[in-house]
Design a protein around this motif. Sequence first.
Motif, mmCIF file in Angstrom:
data_model
loop_
_atom_site.group_PDB
_atom_site.id
_atom_site.type_symbol
_atom_site.label_atom_id
_atom_site.label_comp_id
_atom_site.label_asym_id
_atom_site.label_seq_id
_atom_site.Cartn_x
_atom_site.Cartn_y
_atom_site.Cartn_z
ATOM 1 N N GLN A 83 32.414 15.285 -15.865
ATOM 2 C CA GLN A 83 32.381 13.980 -15.206
ATOM 3 C C GLN A 83 31.831 14.159 -13.795
ATOM 4 O O GLN A 83 32.587 14.374 -12.841
ATOM 5 C CB GLN A 83 33.790 13.385 -15.172
ATOM 6 C CG GLN A 83 33.856 11.959 -14.659
ATOM 7 C CD GLN A 83 35.260 11.393 -14.805
ATOM 8 O OE1 GLN A 83 36.061 11.868 -15.605
ATOM 9 N NE2 GLN A 83 35.567 10.378 -14.007
ATOM 10 N N PRO A 84 30.519 14.057 -13.628
ATOM 11 C CA PRO A 84 29.893 14.326 -12.318
ATOM 12 C C PRO A 84 29.978 13.133 -11.374
ATOM 13 O O PRO A 84 28.996 12.438 -11.118
ATOM 14 C CB PRO A 84 28.447 14.648 -12.699
ATOM 15 C CG PRO A 84 28.200 13.850 -13.944
ATOM 16 C CD PRO A 84 29.500 13.820 -14.680
ATOM 17 N N ASP A 85 31.162 12.930 -10.798
ATOM 18 C CA ASP A 85 31.389 11.784 -9.922
ATOM 19 C C ASP A 85 31.268 12.135 -8.439
ATOM 20 O O ASP A 85 31.392 11.253 -7.589
ATOM 21 C CB ASP A 85 32.785 11.203 -10.158
ATOM 22 C CG ASP A 85 32.918 10.543 -11.516
ATOM 23 O OD1 ASP A 85 31.887 10.189 -12.111
ATOM 24 O OD2 ASP A 85 34.061 10.401 -11.990
ATOM 25 N N GLY A 86 31.077 13.410 -8.120
ATOM 26 C CA GLY A 86 30.988 13.818 -6.730
ATOM 27 C C GLY A 86 29.566 13.820 -6.217
ATOM 28 O O GLY A 86 28.653 13.297 -6.859
ATOM 29 N N GLY A 87 29.358 14.429 -5.057
ATOM 30 C CA GLY A 87 28.009 14.461 -4.506
ATOM 31 C C GLY A 87 27.973 15.079 -3.128
ATOM 32 O O GLY A 87 28.951 15.643 -2.633
ATOM 33 N N MET A 88 26.791 14.961 -2.497
ATOM 34 C CA MET A 88 26.585 15.379 -1.113
ATOM 35 C C MET A 88 25.908 14.227 -0.394
ATOM 36 O O MET A 88 24.971 13.615 -0.917
ATOM 37 C CB MET A 88 25.733 16.646 -1.051
ATOM 38 C CG MET A 88 25.520 17.206 0.351
ATOM 39 S SD MET A 88 23.993 16.597 1.113
ATOM 40 C CE MET A 88 22.750 17.452 0.135
#
Length: 246
Positions: A83-88
């Motif tokens: 679940q790629p809900d993060g980021g930069m």
Amino acid sequence: MVLTTILEKNDYSAAGLAIHNNGKLFIAGLGDFETGGTVFSINPDGSDMEVIIDESHGYLPDDLVFDENGGFYFTDFKGNSSQPDGGMLYVSPDFSEITPVLPNLSIGNGVALNPEENTVWVSELSAGRLHRVSLASPGEIAPFGTAVPYQFTGTPDSMRTDVDGNVYVAMYGQARVLVFNRNGLPIGQILLPKRDEGHNLRSTSMAFKPGTNELFIFTNDWNGGEGSQIFQTKGFANGTPMYSHK
């Protein structure tokens, strides 16, 4: 050595720290790890706390790094391996704008700039990836500017760079720091004492002593009985500053 507490126990869940050119400490806090964390600043004596990013934005700030203009990049510690809900993201020098730079990460963790500040490095904890992001301008990716030069076996945590452009990545659960050159190719590693005995595995972060290659690595021993420790070693070159230059 005299240790002084400048920030008492709180609910911010501090995870990362950087120093602004005005001397204030900027701290990334994960909050409750769910609804939202903060980025806040304090003076070196702990006074004059100011919230820069509040919980209402819904980010889980984990780490941050300033550029020479006083803006900063920070990672969003959300998601999991599927679940790629993060980021930069990038925050403008006046702190009025937050711009997503590298979205869809499975727990964004460490972030660092190369000496020329035309490349930002990001570690993706749950997916075990090292991202190299070439910048056209602060907060803007250059055309065809992203790559994953390294896939980790394990979970990468915080990172730092040195004046030669080398990248140091703390490996959570492995009691070591991996070192990469400016192209993202592995060139060495730093192993912590008692690693082979199963101690000091929770290596999470590090910092250079300003103007030197003296590197301090932070770890704790989980249930191993040896507590939290700071180890001193040498990097491949002098570290880059943790603060903005102008």
